[in-house]
Design an enzyme around this catalytic site. Structure first.
Site, PDB file in Angstrom:
ATOM      1  N   ARG A  47       1.008  -1.347   0.066  1.00 54.68           N
ATOM      2  CA  ARG A  47       0.350  -0.010  -0.234  1.00 54.68           C
ATOM      3  C   ARG A  47       0.698   1.348  -0.297  1.00 54.68           C
ATOM      4  O   ARG A  47       0.736   2.410  -0.034  1.00 54.68           O
ATOM      5  CB  ARG A  47      -1.437   0.047   1.291  1.00 54.68           C
ATOM      6  CG  ARG A  47      -1.848   0.979   1.304  1.00 54.68           C
ATOM      7  CD  ARG A  47      -2.712   1.509   2.122  1.00 54.68           C
ATOM      8  NE  ARG A  47      -2.672   0.548   3.509  1.00 54.68           N
ATOM      9  CZ  ARG A  47      -2.230   0.964   4.652  1.00 54.68           C
ATOM     10  NH1 ARG A  47      -1.533   2.195   4.338  1.00 54.68           N
ATOM     11  NH2 ARG A  47      -2.176  -0.158   5.491  1.00 54.68           N
ATOM     12  N   TYR A  99     -15.654  18.528 -14.723  1.00 50.73           N
ATOM     13  CA  TYR A  99     -15.750  16.935 -15.064  1.00 50.73           C
ATOM     14  C   TYR A  99     -17.563  16.336 -14.030  1.00 50.73           C
ATOM     15  O   TYR A  99     -16.944  16.887 -12.684  1.00 50.73           O
ATOM     16  CB  TYR A  99     -14.872  15.908 -14.996  1.00 50.73           C
ATOM     17  CG  TYR A  99     -15.344  14.413 -15.001  1.00 50.73           C
ATOM     18  CD1 TYR A  99     -16.184  13.825 -15.998  1.00 50.73           C
ATOM     19  CD2 TYR A  99     -15.182  14.046 -14.003  1.00 50.73           C
ATOM     20  CE1 TYR A  99     -15.974  12.787 -15.169  1.00 50.73           C
ATOM     21  CE2 TYR A  99     -15.028  12.695 -13.382  1.00 50.73           C
ATOM     22  CZ  TYR A  99     -16.072  12.157 -14.343  1.00 50.73           C
ATOM     23  OH  TYR A  99     -16.362  10.830 -13.601  1.00 50.73           O
ATOM     24  N   ASP A 171      -6.194  19.487 -14.020  1.00 52.41           N
ATOM     25  CA  ASP A 171      -6.582  18.735 -14.730  1.00 52.41           C
ATOM     26  C   ASP A 171      -5.951  18.264 -16.812  1.00 52.41           C
ATOM     27  O   ASP A 171      -6.828  18.700 -17.080  1.00 52.41           O
ATOM     28  CB  ASP A 171      -8.262  17.990 -15.467  1.00 52.41           C
ATOM     29  CG  ASP A 171      -8.710  16.813 -14.932  1.00 52.41           C
ATOM     30  OD1 ASP A 171      -8.324  15.839 -15.578  1.00 52.41           O
ATOM     31  OD2 ASP A 171      -9.648  16.090 -14.170  1.00 52.41           O
ATOM     32  N   LYS A 196      -8.420   6.865 -19.596  1.00 52.34           N
ATOM     33  CA  LYS A 196      -8.482   7.329 -20.287  1.00 52.34           C
ATOM     34  C   LYS A 196      -7.123   6.978 -21.350  1.00 52.34           C
ATOM     35  O   LYS A 196      -7.123   6.524 -21.874  1.00 52.34           O
ATOM     36  CB  LYS A 196      -8.670   8.625 -19.976  1.00 52.34           C
ATOM     37  CG  LYS A 196     -10.043   9.464 -19.147  1.00 52.34           C
ATOM     38  CD  LYS A 196     -11.040   8.646 -19.275  1.00 52.34           C
ATOM     39  CE  LYS A 196     -11.819   9.419 -18.631  1.00 52.34           C
ATOM     40  NZ  LYS A 196     -12.858   7.692 -17.252  1.00 52.34           N
TER      41      LYS A 196
END
Ligand code: PLP
Length: 373
Positions: A47, A99, A171, A196
């Site tokens: 982690r 977004y 972004d 994406k």
């Protein structure tokens, strides 16, 4: 080294003692501690860090011209980690057409947590400046915006912000570093939904933050990554690095195919308007030309008709898949208001298309038949 070369070679030797040309996937969650005891720089628990995540973080930081990166299990997890690095009472300036998922997260998760926000139009840097308050800590830019394709001047907003000690995040999911390098234009942080274009094949969910400087604010983001725990698996990091090796060539194809589709759409009698920053008629085309090397694979357009007609057109495609998200090798499209749901700022007749890497003439032939229903 040029971008294409860095995309292929960066990060390969990190945590790869066998010097494999393709690094192995390291599924182990734990790493053996030296007999002398633990050193803070050693790998310890997955982690906190693992070889595949370190490889991808190095790769994306290199491509975005940043000093450090933190990878997450989704774009929205990356966004949340940045906002949680602020303090309750801090003020955020964010685009009114950001977004939709980020808008929902900010309003329903971060505002109750104590974040103060201003959702504003961002195309005029003077308007951004007017909204700055003494407690403003972060200005969030999304350019081109989703789905209105509005352009914000990164350099000018970053200049205004820097004068007042405010951080700027861009972004950069839609343009990718192939088309736009915000850190070289003065921004402090870049956000990606790597689900994406970085992933590029609609089969990985992920996110990343790249920082211009590995400073105290980035250390807080790193803390949120490790202790918030929204980390990507070694398998996903490995796959993401593999996809990133071809990012520049895929983006060249997306740019080229989208511009062919834009040309077709602008000449179609059923189309009222086309939103694409590469069009000279785009209201911020001149800013887009200054800060972008290519205009990307995303296009929004308004059908000359009602919401129902727009839904029917989308329903008429055969090759172009009806799906949300973007950036895959396959073309996808959607009636954006239906996807965004409540609070959507999309016009009712807006269709958003992610232009893929099929032959552009096949994409255009499918558009032709869908637009004739
Ligand atoms: N930023 C932009 C511009 C997006 O389009 C998306 C998703 O569509 C996100 C962030 C969120 O990313 P994810 O879906 O990986 O959480």
């Amino acid at each position: 080294m040029r971008f294409e070369t860095k995309a292929i070679h960066a990060g390969l030797n990190i945590g790869n003692p066998s010097k494999s040309i393709v690094p192995p996937i390291s599924p182990s969650t734990i790493f053996e501690i030296d007999a002398e005891g633990r050193d803070d720089s050693d790998l310890h628990y997955s982690r906190l860090a693992n070889p595949n995540r370190l490889q991808f973080e190095h790769l994306i930081a290199t491509l975005e011209e940043g000093e450090a990166a933190a990878a997450f299990s989704s774009g929205i997890a990356a966004a949340t980690a940045v906002l949680q690095a602020l303090r309750p009472g801090d003020h955020l300036i964010i685009p009114e057409d950001v977004y939709a998922g980020n808008r929902k997260m900010v309003k329903q998760l971060m505002e109750p947590w104590g974040l103060k926000t201003s959702f504003i139009p961002m195309t005029d840097p003077a308007v951004v400046e007017e909204h700055i308050r003494p407690e403003t800590r972060l200005i969030w830019i999304e350019t081109p915006s989703n789905p209105l394709m509005q352009i914000t001047d990164i350099e000018e907003v970053s200049r205004v912000a820097a004068e007042q000690g405010i951080k700027v995040l861009v972004d950069n999911t839609w343009p990718t570093p192939v088309n736009q390098l915000p850190l070289l234009l003065g921004a402090d942080l870049v956000l990606h939904s790597t689900s994406k274009y970085f992933g590029g094949h609609s089969d990985i969910l992920g996110g990343a933050i790249v920082a211009k400087e590995s400073d105290e604010f980035f250390e807080r983001i790193r803390f949120n990554q490790q202790m918030g725990g929204a980390v990507p698996s070694p398998q996903d990091c490995w796959l993401l690095s593999r996809s990133t090796r071809t990012l520049s060539y895929r983006m060249k194809g997306h740019n080229e195919h989208a511009s062919a589709v834009v040309e077709y759409l602008t000449n179609h009698k059923r189309i009222e308007d086309v939103y694409y920053p590469g069009l000279p008629s785009h209201p911020n085309h001149e800013v887009a030309v200054r800060q972008m090397k290519g205009f990307g694979g995303m296009i929004s357009f308004l059908l000359d008709g009602s919401a129902d007609e727009a839904v029917r057109v989308v329903g008429g495609s055969r090759l172009i898949k009806r799906a949300t998200s973007l950036g895959g090798v396959e073309s996808t499209w959607e009636h954006r208001q239906s996807s965004e749901g409540e609070g959507s700022v999309s016009p009712v007749n807006l269709i958003r298309i992610s232009v893929g890497l099929e032959h552009p003439e096949d994409i255009i032939a499918d558009l032709e038949s869908a637009l004739s229903v």
